[in-house]
Write an enzyme that holds these catalytic residues in place. Sequence first.
Site, mmCIF file in Angstrom:
data_model
loop_
_atom_site.group_PDB
_atom_site.id
_atom_site.type_symbol
_atom_site.label_atom_id
_atom_site.label_comp_id
_atom_site.label_asym_id
_atom_site.label_seq_id
_atom_site.Cartn_x
_atom_site.Cartn_y
_atom_site.Cartn_z
ATOM 1 N N GLU A 269 11.885 -21.994 39.977
ATOM 2 C CA GLU A 269 11.625 -21.691 41.276
ATOM 3 C C GLU A 269 11.316 -19.588 41.695
ATOM 4 O O GLU A 269 12.859 -19.792 41.009
ATOM 5 C CB GLU A 269 13.109 -22.533 41.735
ATOM 6 C CG GLU A 269 13.034 -24.026 41.552
ATOM 7 C CD GLU A 269 14.793 -23.905 41.437
ATOM 8 O OE1 GLU A 269 14.751 -25.489 41.993
ATOM 9 O OE2 GLU A 269 15.900 -23.581 41.874
ATOM 10 N N HIS A 288 15.259 -26.314 47.363
ATOM 11 C CA HIS A 288 16.614 -25.900 47.062
ATOM 12 C C HIS A 288 17.456 -25.748 48.046
ATOM 13 O O HIS A 288 18.331 -24.778 47.661
ATOM 14 C CB HIS A 288 16.118 -25.173 46.041
ATOM 15 C CG HIS A 288 17.321 -25.429 44.653
ATOM 16 N ND1 HIS A 288 17.412 -25.252 43.386
ATOM 17 C CD2 HIS A 288 18.778 -25.824 45.458
ATOM 18 C CE1 HIS A 288 17.890 -25.395 42.666
ATOM 19 N NE2 HIS A 288 18.758 -26.054 44.176
#
Length: 321
Positions: A269, A288
């Site tokens: 990420e 997220h």
Amino acid sequence: MNEKMKIVVLDGFAGNPGDLSWAPLEALGQCTVYDRTAPQQVIARAADAQIILTNKVVMSRDVIEALPHLKYIGVIATGYNIIDLDAAREHGVVVTNVPAYSTRSVAQIVFAHLLDITNSVQHYTAEAHRGAWSECQDFTYINTPVMELDGKVMGIVGLGNIGKAVAQIALAFGMKVLAYTSKAQEQLPEGIQKADMDTLFANSDVVSLHCPLNASTKSLVNAERLAQMKRGAILINTARGPLVDEEALAKALASGHLMGAGVDVLTQEPPLATNPLLAQPGCHITPHIGWASDEARVRLMNILIANVKAFIDGTPQNVVS
């Protein structure tokens, strides 16, 4: 309270991009807040700190051993796999986390993904905006299947705070709930049936992951597990990206074995452009954000600051080390 205590926040931007105040933390000591910190900057920035606060910046053994003044690490999150706990214990460093601040927000995004997949919300919104409904001869426009959740089976892997909240919502939708958990059946809330992993994956219409990431759960959902799932089933992951073998999931979606997947987390990420899930339209991806509601972030900051104060006062709370 010790005004001379040096506090360093390594990556404060995600939790507080500027709409919340660091003043309560600054009142507890000499405080420096960095929006982001690259791995090679950690030791220099934290050199004299007794207190370090980190969200995703890794505190490895090498880093901990290079910081002789360090007494406390506060994780600005619930998961603490970024900390080498063995090294922290060996060096007398207290580690705390922020539990349960985002329970309802994460449970909410589970069903945001699930309803988007089963009702094709994003798809039909795009269709309406491009004029497909306006051009339709009927009052309704349907070109994809729409699934009702009532009577379907929700399999929940991990029955902590978030898992229990997801189960509660699933039951309200009329779903049957299976749970993989260490708790005994008699300890489970009414309506939840304990199941082993094989039974859960084979019998669930929806599998939602809510377990921690560790050596035993990494790539928990691999090609073999995915093959166990019903054809047309749905996978939801709002826990940790590495719980899922992303290449295997992409193949299960491309083949049509799974109806869809909803993920709020990925192994890396932000993801590389080559991540195989980005090329799968059946994979619904959010960046997220499940933890990041305004309400959850306020709770996060309040508990974080309370953790620091409790440590300074000699009564640490939410200790995970």
